[in-house]
Scaffold this active site. Sequence first.
Site, PDB file in Angstrom:
ATOM      1  N   LYS A  75      37.018  57.946  21.313  1.00 49.35           N
ATOM      2  CA  LYS A  75      36.339  58.075  22.566  1.00 49.35           C
ATOM      3  C   LYS A  75      37.389  58.656  23.749  1.00 49.35           C
ATOM      4  CE  LYS A  75      32.453  55.984  21.848  1.00 49.35           C
ATOM      5  NZ  LYS A  75      31.274  56.370  21.522  1.00 49.35           N
TER       6      LYS A  75
ATOM      7  N   ASP B  39      17.757  59.526  12.972  1.00 48.98           N
ATOM      8  CA  ASP B  39      18.822  58.387  12.753  1.00 48.98           C
ATOM      9  C   ASP B  39      19.085  58.821  11.114  1.00 48.98           C
ATOM     10  OD1 ASP B  39      20.086  55.551  13.859  1.00 48.98           O
ATOM     11  OD2 ASP B  39      20.586  55.963  12.002  1.00 48.98           O
ATOM     12  N   ILE B  40      20.040  58.543  10.595  1.00 53.43           N
ATOM     13  CA  ILE B  40      20.379  58.322   9.265  1.00 53.43           C
ATOM     14  C   ILE B  40      19.793  57.511   8.435  1.00 53.43           C
ATOM     15  CG2 ILE B  40      22.386  57.268   8.882  1.00 53.43           C
ATOM     16  CD1 ILE B  40      23.818  59.345   7.186  1.00 53.43           C
TER      17      ILE B  40
ATOM     18  N   GLY C  23      21.004  58.723  16.441  1.00 57.00           N
ATOM     19  CA  GLY C  23      21.221  56.988  16.232  1.00 57.00           C
ATOM     20  C   GLY C  23      20.408  56.100  16.972  1.00 57.00           C
TER      21      GLY C  23
ATOM     22  N   GLY D  98      20.118  52.251  16.446  1.00 59.68           N
ATOM     23  CA  GLY D  98      20.968  51.293  16.658  1.00 59.68           C
ATOM     24  C   GLY D  98      20.611  50.238  17.739  1.00 59.68           C
ATOM     25  N   GLN D  99      21.808  49.448  18.129  1.00 64.16           N
ATOM     26  CA  GLN D  99      21.683  48.555  19.188  1.00 64.16           C
ATOM     27  C   GLN D  99      21.137  49.222  20.490  1.00 64.16           C
ATOM     28  OE1 GLN D  99      24.880  46.480  20.524  1.00 64.16           O
ATOM     29  NE2 GLN D  99      23.914  44.783  21.478  1.00 64.16           N
TER      30      GLN D  99
ATOM     31  N   TYR E 168      38.731  54.169  16.905  1.00 70.06           N
ATOM     32  CA  TYR E 168      37.635  54.205  17.922  1.00 70.06           C
ATOM     33  C   TYR E 168      37.973  54.596  19.194  1.00 70.06           C
ATOM     34  CZ  TYR E 168      33.345  52.389  20.441  1.00 70.06           C
ATOM     35  OH  TYR E 168      32.236  52.184  20.935  1.00 70.06           O
TER      36      TYR E 168
ATOM     37  N   ILE F  28      23.970  63.256  11.277  1.00 69.19           N
ATOM     38  CA  ILE F  28      24.640  64.176  12.490  1.00 69.19           C
ATOM     39  C   ILE F  28      25.604  65.068  12.060  1.00 69.19           C
ATOM     40  CG2 ILE F  28      26.205  62.341  13.279  1.00 69.19           C
ATOM     41  CD1 ILE F  28      24.277  65.210  15.163  1.00 69.19           C
TER      42      ILE F  28
HETATM   43  P1  NAD Z   1      25.169  51.150  16.622  1.00 61.32           P
HETATM   44  O1  NAD Z   1      26.205  50.905  15.386  1.00 61.32           O
HETATM   45  O2  NAD Z   1      24.186  49.964  16.700  1.00 61.32           O
HETATM   46  O3  NAD Z   1      24.065  52.262  16.280  1.00 61.32           O
HETATM   47  C1  NAD Z   1      24.538  53.627  15.855  1.00 61.32           C
HETATM   48  C2  NAD Z   1      23.349  54.195  15.106  1.00 61.32           C
HETATM   49  O4  NAD Z   1      23.948  55.446  14.692  1.00 61.32           O
HETATM   50  C3  NAD Z   1      22.874  53.693  13.834  1.00 61.32           C
HETATM   51  O5  NAD Z   1      21.401  53.311  13.737  1.00 61.32           O
HETATM   52  C4  NAD Z   1      23.457  54.205  12.526  1.00 61.32           C
HETATM   53  O6  NAD Z   1      22.471  54.219  11.475  1.00 61.32           O
HETATM   54  C5  NAD Z   1      23.469  55.660  13.239  1.00 61.32           C
HETATM   55  N1  NAD Z   1      24.167  56.660  12.704  1.00 61.32           N
HETATM   56  C6  NAD Z   1      25.579  56.396  11.960  1.00 61.32           C
HETATM   57  N2  NAD Z   1      26.067  57.380  11.153  1.00 61.32           N
HETATM   58  C7  NAD Z   1      25.176  58.357  11.285  1.00 61.32           C
HETATM   59  C8  NAD Z   1      25.021  59.629  10.906  1.00 61.32           C
HETATM   60  N3  NAD Z   1      26.136  60.104  10.442  1.00 61.32           N
HETATM   61  N4  NAD Z   1      24.028  60.564  11.463  1.00 61.32           N
HETATM   62  C9  NAD Z   1      23.105  59.889  12.162  1.00 61.32           C
HETATM   63  N5  NAD Z   1      22.833  58.548  12.359  1.00 61.32           N
HETATM   64  C10 NAD Z   1      24.251  57.838  12.286  1.00 61.32           C
HETATM   65  O7  NAD Z   1      25.820  51.756  17.595  1.00 61.32           O
HETATM   66  P2  NAD Z   1      25.415  51.046  19.297  1.00 61.32           P
HETATM   67  O8  NAD Z   1      25.816  49.964  19.668  1.00 61.32           O
HETATM   68  O9  NAD Z   1      23.980  51.562  19.623  1.00 61.32           O
HETATM   69  O10 NAD Z   1      26.163  52.514  20.031  1.00 61.32           O
HETATM   70  C11 NAD Z   1      25.714  53.605  20.359  1.00 61.32           C
HETATM   71  C12 NAD Z   1      26.830  54.197  21.241  1.00 61.32           C
HETATM   72  O11 NAD Z   1      27.289  53.559  22.092  1.00 61.32           O
HETATM   73  C13 NAD Z   1      27.931  54.581  20.407  1.00 61.32           C
HETATM   74  O12 NAD Z   1      28.696  55.822  20.663  1.00 61.32           O
HETATM   75  C14 NAD Z   1      28.931  53.429  20.673  1.00 61.32           C
HETATM   76  O13 NAD Z   1      30.506  53.853  20.477  1.00 61.32           O
HETATM   77  C15 NAD Z   1      28.566  53.293  22.168  1.00 61.32           C
HETATM   78  N6  NAD Z   1      29.091  51.865  22.620  1.00 61.32           N
HETATM   79  C16 NAD Z   1      28.371  50.730  22.251  1.00 61.32           C
HETATM   80  C17 NAD Z   1      28.871  49.442  22.855  1.00 61.32           C
HETATM   81  C18 NAD Z   1      28.088  48.479  22.576  1.00 61.32           C
HETATM   82  O14 NAD Z   1      28.368  47.143  22.725  1.00 61.32           O
HETATM   83  N7  NAD Z   1      26.939  48.373  21.476  1.00 61.32           N
HETATM   84  C19 NAD Z   1      30.091  49.571  23.596  1.00 61.32           C
HETATM   85  C20 NAD Z   1      30.471  50.697  24.143  1.00 61.32           C
HETATM   86  C21 NAD Z   1      30.160  51.828  23.583  1.00 61.32           C
END
Ligand code: NAD
Length: 316
Positions: free
Chosen positions: A147, A37-38, A11, A14-15, A143, A55
Amino acid sequence: MDKPTRILIIGACGQIGTDLVVELRKIYGTTNVVASDIAEPKATLLDGPFENLNIMDSDRLYEIVKKYEITEIYHLAAILSAKGEQNPKMAWDINMTSLLSILDIAKEESIKVYWPSSIAVFGPNTPMDNTPQDTVMQPNTVYGISKLAGEMWCQYYHEKYGVDVRSIRYPGLISHGSLPGGGTTDYAVDIFYKAIEGNEYDCFLSEDTYLPMMYMSDAVRATIELMRAPAEKIKVRTSYNLAGMSFSPKEIYEEIKKHYPEFKIKYSPDFRQAIADSWPSSIDDSVAKEHWGWNEKFDLAAMTDDMLYQLKKKIK
Ligand code: NAD
């Protein structure tokens, strides 16, 4: 002799991944940090190895782990809170199946795992102010349910099989490197773009909705510090509370207005308001501080200064 650290980030586009990969590559060397990443890789991730990985395909995961002799996995792929409510069963399936296959491979191959939890594990019956590490947890989003179940699975694999799995309950994360992926705290990133573009911001939460938040550089530092801490200091194997700052849409608006006096906001709460109302307003992270020495650096004013500085450089 210990094996050299070789990290797989799942992943990575992502952010969080966007920023975390860069920091990990600085520490461990570009070739030792495999981004996956996907989604198509971002240019910033292509200075080192990148693998396309869904994944849900555990054979492919195994292949990558073997190919690079992976010793640590950071599992960031997930369906987030707001998106999860649109398709609950898909969110459950992706969030749970992926974690379990990573925990299984970690057990077989002695891999250390980082998996983030969230403040979404709490629910409407949780004490909202200064929410303690151990408290009532009755989440009402798919969600949050995924978690909470994930936290219990992490603890289970640690206790039964000795898997070294570590976790943080992130608050809402604010960053300039990448747009957020469909969470309830995304407004606190969107608002900066609107201010810089000179547009009015239409906020999907009400003005007095207080939520715990953290600047990405603090979140990335916390993640790396937790993973590098000696195992005996990690006494919580569900997930650690972590706090950065806590503010409302009105407060962040007022802070941005100090830089952009003409900036305007209106409030049109949507379905995300109910999610926000079920989450804590502030978090007690004294246990993380005591166990592995966590300390945040950014407050609202410092974060706003840096966000505006970084985004102006990027948008110009
Ligand atoms: P995001 O949605 O920005 O990124 C997730 C990434 O996972 C994306 O790049 C997406 O393409 C990839 N993805 C989705 N499905 C996939 C798959 N089947 N196989 C491979 N890759 C796949 O999420 P984020 O904000 O970077 O969050 C990362 C983690 O942190 C997550 O577990 C999220 O729950 C947790 N989290 C984030 C926040 C926040 O504010 N950003 C807060 C609490 C927890």
